[in-house]
Design an enzyme around this catalytic site. Sequence first.
Site, PDB file in Angstrom:
ATOM      1  N   ASN A 103       0.866  -1.356   0.091  1.00  9.36           N
ATOM      2  CA  ASN A 103       0.015  -0.042   0.104  1.00  9.36           C
ATOM      3  C   ASN A 103       0.709   1.349  -0.192  1.00  9.36           C
ATOM      4  OD1 ASN A 103      -1.687  -2.098   2.117  1.00  9.36           O
ATOM      5  ND2 ASN A 103      -2.590  -1.576   0.083  1.00  9.36           N
ATOM      6  N   VAL A 118       1.864   7.209   0.270  1.00 13.50           N
ATOM      7  CA  VAL A 118       1.093   6.104   1.179  1.00 13.50           C
ATOM      8  C   VAL A 118      -0.506   6.157   0.481  1.00 13.50           C
ATOM      9  CG1 VAL A 118      -0.182   5.633   3.152  1.00 13.50           C
ATOM     10  CG2 VAL A 118       2.367   6.524   3.551  1.00 13.50           C
ATOM     11  N   CYS A 119      -0.919   4.743   0.176  1.00 14.41           N
ATOM     12  CA  CYS A 119      -2.060   4.947  -0.553  1.00 14.41           C
ATOM     13  C   CYS A 119      -3.217   4.238   0.369  1.00 14.41           C
ATOM     14  CB  CYS A 119      -1.989   4.331  -1.866  1.00 14.41           C
ATOM     15  SG  CYS A 119      -3.628   3.929  -2.597  1.00 14.41           S
ATOM     16  N   ILE A 120      -3.902   5.055   1.172  1.00  7.80           N
ATOM     17  CA  ILE A 120      -5.095   4.432   2.039  1.00  7.80           C
ATOM     18  C   ILE A 120      -6.059   5.255   1.797  1.00  7.80           C
ATOM     19  CG2 ILE A 120      -3.495   3.073   3.809  1.00  7.80           C
ATOM     20  CD1 ILE A 120      -4.010   5.947   5.598  1.00  7.80           C
TER      21      ILE A 120
END
Length: 165
Positions: free
Chosen positions: A81, A88-90
């Site tokens: 992720n 950051v990919c959330i």
Amino acid sequence: MSDQAVLLLRKQLKELSRNPIEGFSAGLADDSNVFEWAVTIMGPPDTMYEGGFFVAAMSFPQDYPNKPPTVKFVSEMWHPNVYPDGKVCISILHNPGDDPMGYEQANERWSPVQTVETIMLSIISMLSSPNDESPANIDAAKQFREDHAGFRKRVASCVRKSQEM
């Protein structure tokens, strides 16, 4: 609008300095710019990232809290992720509203009630349980699924490097 953002960011910074949260530390990257923060995330206990001290940059937009900040690891990070460039990919860091790709519901995405604390706790949670179903780093997700021992070894290297920084 940015006056409201400045006040809110100063308030959140003051609150974090008065009441630090276990697992991370945060502060201004440069005392003259409240929109750029430096954070250190401690690798969560009982995870592959345990023992790491991962440095990240958190950049807030002028229209915060209506839009989310971006968080980008400066330390080397191997995680499904986290994009190869460290971003950051959330879900909570994605712009508010409906997901054009249909993966996320609007209530999973950014909301002005989020704070630096909730963002950091979400990143710590992300480190604890990677989501390889919707990866930002396809190679890391593939290795996580197909070569867990190799994935652990690569993460261990990131942890060691973070301890040396």
